[in-house]
Design an enzyme around this catalytic site. Sequence first.
Site, PDB file in Angstrom:
ATOM      1  N   LYS A 114       0.872  -1.181   0.000  1.00 32.35           N
ATOM      2  CA  LYS A 114       0.000   0.000   0.000  1.00 32.35           C
ATOM      3  C   LYS A 114       0.901   1.220   0.000  1.00 32.35           C
ATOM      4  O   LYS A 114       2.062   1.150   0.398  1.00 32.35           O
ATOM      5  CB  LYS A 114      -0.876   0.003   1.254  1.00 32.35           C
ATOM      6  N   ASP A 154      -6.840   4.585  -4.593  1.00 30.89           N
ATOM      7  CA  ASP A 154      -7.521   4.462  -3.298  1.00 30.89           C
ATOM      8  C   ASP A 154      -8.140   5.835  -3.060  1.00 30.89           C
ATOM      9  O   ASP A 154      -8.357   6.596  -4.023  1.00 30.89           O
ATOM     10  CB  ASP A 154      -6.525   4.056  -2.191  1.00 30.89           C
TER      11      ASP A 154
HETATM   12  P1  NDP Z   1     -12.738   8.157  -2.929  1.00 31.04           P
HETATM   13  O1  NDP Z   1     -11.682   9.142  -2.693  1.00 31.04           O
HETATM   14  O2  NDP Z   1     -13.235   7.934  -4.312  1.00 31.04           O
HETATM   15  O3  NDP Z   1     -13.999   8.448  -2.008  1.00 31.04           O
HETATM   16  C1  NDP Z   1     -13.895   8.507  -0.622  1.00 31.04           C
HETATM   17  C2  NDP Z   1     -15.236   8.945  -0.064  1.00 31.04           C
HETATM   18  O4  NDP Z   1     -15.197   8.835   1.351  1.00 31.04           O
HETATM   19  C3  NDP Z   1     -15.550  10.398  -0.367  1.00 31.04           C
HETATM   20  O5  NDP Z   1     -16.937  10.574  -0.448  1.00 31.04           O
HETATM   21  C4  NDP Z   1     -14.977  11.110   0.853  1.00 31.04           C
HETATM   22  O6  NDP Z   1     -15.554  12.378   1.113  1.00 31.04           O
HETATM   23  C5  NDP Z   1     -15.317  10.139   1.947  1.00 31.04           C
HETATM   24  N1  NDP Z   1     -14.349  10.282   3.042  1.00 31.04           N
HETATM   25  C6  NDP Z   1     -13.012  10.080   2.980  1.00 31.04           C
HETATM   26  N2  NDP Z   1     -12.441  10.349   4.163  1.00 31.04           N
HETATM   27  C7  NDP Z   1     -13.437  10.723   4.975  1.00 31.04           C
HETATM   28  C8  NDP Z   1     -13.498  11.124   6.337  1.00 31.04           C
HETATM   29  N3  NDP Z   1     -12.388  11.195   7.088  1.00 31.04           N
HETATM   30  N4  NDP Z   1     -14.726  11.422   6.848  1.00 31.04           N
HETATM   31  C9  NDP Z   1     -15.843  11.345   6.096  1.00 31.04           C
HETATM   32  N5  NDP Z   1     -15.836  10.983   4.806  1.00 31.04           N
HETATM   33  C10 NDP Z   1     -14.663  10.674   4.257  1.00 31.04           C
HETATM   34  O7  NDP Z   1     -12.157   6.776  -2.330  1.00 31.04           O
HETATM   35  P2  NDP Z   1     -12.633   5.297  -2.596  1.00 31.04           P
HETATM   36  O8  NDP Z   1     -14.091   5.257  -2.834  1.00 31.04           O
HETATM   37  O9  NDP Z   1     -11.710   4.701  -3.591  1.00 31.04           O
HETATM   38  O10 NDP Z   1     -12.286   4.598  -1.211  1.00 31.04           O
HETATM   39  C11 NDP Z   1     -13.218   4.541  -0.127  1.00 31.04           C
HETATM   40  C12 NDP Z   1     -12.822   3.444   0.831  1.00 31.04           C
HETATM   41  O11 NDP Z   1     -12.793   2.189   0.140  1.00 31.04           O
HETATM   42  C13 NDP Z   1     -11.422   3.587   1.461  1.00 31.04           C
HETATM   43  O12 NDP Z   1     -11.450   3.049   2.758  1.00 31.04           O
HETATM   44  C14 NDP Z   1     -10.567   2.707   0.569  1.00 31.04           C
HETATM   45  O13 NDP Z   1      -9.404   2.274   1.222  1.00 31.04           O
HETATM   46  C15 NDP Z   1     -11.533   1.555   0.312  1.00 31.04           C
HETATM   47  N6  NDP Z   1     -11.229   0.740  -0.856  1.00 31.04           N
HETATM   48  C16 NDP Z   1     -11.132   1.291  -2.098  1.00 31.04           C
HETATM   49  C17 NDP Z   1     -10.885   0.490  -3.190  1.00 31.04           C
HETATM   50  C18 NDP Z   1     -10.885   1.024  -4.574  1.00 31.04           C
HETATM   51  O14 NDP Z   1     -10.835   0.224  -5.517  1.00 31.04           O
HETATM   52  N7  NDP Z   1     -10.985   2.321  -4.800  1.00 31.04           N
HETATM   53  C19 NDP Z   1     -10.610  -0.952  -3.023  1.00 31.04           C
HETATM   54  C20 NDP Z   1     -10.820  -1.448  -1.680  1.00 31.04           C
HETATM   55  C21 NDP Z   1     -11.082  -0.609  -0.645  1.00 31.04           C
HETATM   56  P3  NDP Z   1     -14.703  13.716   0.772  1.00 31.04           P
HETATM   57  O15 NDP Z   1     -14.609  13.728  -0.720  1.00 31.04           O
HETATM   58  O16 NDP Z   1     -15.502  14.799   1.359  1.00 31.04           O
HETATM   59  O17 NDP Z   1     -13.359  13.522   1.448  1.00 31.04           O
END
Ligand code: NDP
Length: 434
Positions: A114, A154
């Site tokens: 990671k 991510d």
């Molecule tokens: P994105 O950046 O596309 O989206 C993240 C979302 O979560 C946004 O809506 C963001 O809001 C919100 N968010 C992030 N941090 C916070 C916080 N501290 N408090 C509240 N809301 C928050 O990321 P992903 O969708 O790719 O990833 C989301 C999760 O899924 C993570 O935990 C990641 O590790 C996991 N994941 C992702 C994979 C992938 O293929 N992308 C694979 C496996 C797991 P804002 O924009 O306002 O920050």
Amino acid sequence: KEKYPDQKEYLQAVAEFMGTIEPFLMKNPIYVEKNILELLLIPERLIEFRIPWMNDRGEWKVNTGYRVQYNSALGPYKGGMRFHPTVNQSIMKFLAFEQIFKNSLTSLPIGGGKGGSDFDPKGKSDGEIMRFCQSLMQELQKYIGPNTDVPAGDIGVGGREIGYLFGEYKRLNGYQSGVLTGKPLAYWGSLARTEATGYGLVYFVQHLLNDQKETLKDKKVLVSGSGNVAIYAIQKAQELGAKVYGCSDSSGYVIDPDGIDLELVRDIKEVNRERINVYLTQRPKAKFYEGKNIWEATIAYDIALPCATQNEITPELAKIMVKNGVKVVAEGANMPTTLEALEVLNDNQIIYCPGKASNAGGVAVSALEMAQNAQRLPWTFEKVDQELNQIMKNIYETCRDTSLAYLSKEDLVAGANMAGFEKVAKAMLSQGLV
Ligand code: NDP
């Protein structure tokens, strides 16, 4: 604990893992004799580096970059890059540690890694994002390659960022399609990779429900986040007949009594990169709860899909979820549930699907992207989607059956940890790493 007293998230991920694998170790004492656990806990390599970049006003800025190459027993390190101001060593290590077992569960030949940076992409111009990605890759390129370490996206890293990272890698090393996954389709990205984590999560839940002679039809669902994972989880859930009533971002959450209008969310997030409250401008019946966590919502629902970030479900919020009538909590995000919140869910017999199993669809399709890159042949959307569904079914069944075998009851956390560990530990032993 004594060695890394400040690495809260890392210790949490290790504690969750260690708390569940004893039954496996009792039946397989060889892994205890060979001290495989201690070996497994130390990353093979942890790289920390400086990323200088210039903003649009011509000022120099600097961030810290990381790549944790945790375990390569099963294949090249594989895992996403996260850009978020909270990124630190602890978060990188927890994510990389979980990634080892997640990747093992996919049954594909990938090790665990990671990376990321404490860079905050919010409010940055396209040029700033590009210069930052280029500077990061100047250093990262020394440590990665299609057969050594293959980063992906991510939080804060999507197709745009992967494109800039890929371009810089290419400039320095020549064209290597397999050095990153999550690439845009124009240059060897895989169809269905964008959708994979969200779709995979819902497939996982679908297989679980099918086991109980149930389906997603008419199930009420809440989703946290509105990023990559959340959007495609909503899409697949709706496609399979569920009603999704809410989603969120870090500014608050939205509840729409008519069900979330996904095209609108995609427009807000994927096209205009706006805040989620913009949703209200076109959906007057919806409500926005500023500064609130979606798990504070008091509305009846069956399934919770946390798809935002780590530790978003605290014990207090878990109690609210139980009161709301939630029956299944399936993690799209990595470690969104604290250990104490998990206890609350367990005490109330809520079915809990741990991220390392239920969100493995993203990395699985990344490995399929690597296969297509190596073959130099693109697969159709349908083929990738079918493979993804089958992989999620296998993961669900493996977790279920492993926990039944060792505990005589269904416990998907223990099942995921024991099954994920077994393959890695076997490989480590046979490679003479002890
Ligand atoms: P994105 O950046 O596309 O989206 C993240 C979302 O979560 C946004 O809506 C963001 O809001 C919100 N968010 C992030 N941090 C916070 C916080 N501290 N408090 C509240 N809301 C928050 O990321 P992903 O969708 O790719 O990833 C989301 C999760 O899924 C993570 O935990 C990641 O590790 C996991 N994941 C992702 C994979 C992938 O293929 N992308 C694979 C496996 C797991 P804002 O924009 O306002 O920050």
